[in-house]
Design an enzyme around this catalytic site. Sequence first.
Site: not given
Length: 590
Positions: A434-435
């Site tokens: 998620e990043g």
Amino acid sequence: MPSYTAPVRDLQFVLHDVLGIAESGLPGHEELDRDFTAAILEAAGQLASGMLAPLNRVGDREGCRLENGVVRTPEGFKAAFDQVREAGWTALDCDPEYGGQGMPYVLGLATGEIFVSANMAFNMYQGLTHGAYSAIHAHGTEAQKQAWLPKLVSCEWTGTMNLTEPHCGTDLGMLRTKAEPQPDGSYLITGQKIFISAGDHDLAENVVHLVLAKAPGGGEGTRGISLFIVPKVLVNGDGSLGARNAVSVGKLEEKMGIHGNATCVMNYDGARGWLLGDLHKGMRAMFTMMNEARVGVALQGYAVAEAAYQNAVSYAKDRLQGRAVTGAENPDGPADPIIVHPDVRRMLMDQKAFVEGARAFAAWGAQLIDRARHGDTEAEGLVSLLTPVAKGFLTDKGFEATVQAQQVFGGHGYIEEWGMSQFVRDARIAMIYEGANGIQALDLVGRKLAAEGGKPAMAFFEMVKGFIREHEGDAALKESVLDPLRAGSKDLQAAMMFFMERGMKSPNDALAGATDFLHLFGHVALGFMWARMAVAAQAGLNRGEDRAFHEAKLATARYYMARQLPATAIHLARIRSGGEVVMALPAEAF
């Protein structure tokens, strides 16, 4: 085998004594009195400790299997998923119009912590489904909402998020998946996606993929990307399931951890999909899901650390090794429990101070999300600002805490029999997906600080200053709690001023210090939470309530302020060193 008990007392303290959720004035929150939330959390805790936690080790050992194109989850997962789903846990904070229970997000986060602590890999199936629900709820047409949301809310169907491709992760402008428009308004999706959590499984009868792809006419880069709803099984006009769509699992990834969750390579070979949101505006729709996922990953950071910490405490109280330097504390035994030793106590206090501070920070963030959903624009700005801080800091420090918990076990922590290795392996992914956390830091420094002319950042500073001013007259807290918070907040403001003065002239000065700034911000945020908890604990003592609990809170607050918050000065010094020392070595010298 590791055990887990839901920290209901601590969650109640945060929700009611610190955040005052029932008195927040938000619609529906007045129903969240102590008895109601206690009943919800205790029920979640019973399910978590009785069913989900024992399956955590099963999932780690068995993993998922790809058999003739079908993904099989570990033994017991299907029965547990059915029980979670049928009891309504997946619908807790969803819209009643589509079968949800309409509870506030802050209560969904609290129960989510319990389920993640018990079994992170298992909870990802429903967690990603909630993200897909949110994206369709925010950006779908009414027809799409009616078609997809009820089944996602109930988890009869589950959802996924498809962004990453073999050649591109963060740089989504490079993606190659194509969407070809069809006369009936649908699109044919062709391409490959990787690292797709819960991409396929045997827990639900359909999987609804949200897929980023490029449709004709969109141009280059992310501006040409659209988002599509692509189901595993096509749905007939009457809502029944039809033919299998042209989407398949290429393989299952072999991973360091979260073995109980199926991480898939997904192949789209002309799969039929439907546009979600506006054409060529897919990133806007996908960010709804991504931002929710980042909050969920922040929760994973401290929730796994909570489970590891509980087991470390239990082991430290039972394991006999050596004698306390101040004299034997277990004179009738061959040795004292290792919890008497200052260095073991240091590790446990580090974990306790982090987990409890992180819990308050995440719950406060969830309360801000509830406020933003009811039109509070200042809360919306704060959520945007704090999301990368929560994701980056809570997962970095959460992994560190699980390693400390493993360290308490000594050699036994390295042996699979004791289960501590799984906590470490599972927690590691939260810093990446998620990043990756470096990207979160760049987002914070490069975009979020300057958003709205810096208004959200200023609002945070004013909140901290206002809180300190309000409680400065409390002599019991001023020197040990409020003064350290003031010093940390000044370090954060000084770092922000450095970026404002140097960032435009020398971008490397800002970017080289981005991760330090994220951690500096994270420490101040947890310091702010500990100050709020200290005030609430002191009030509890003044009322004569639960003395042992409130005294422990105050002692932990003082520990965080004395031993953890001073790290802000180190981070500020690193930031001020600039980018030259970081970039001085030429690439060929590495």
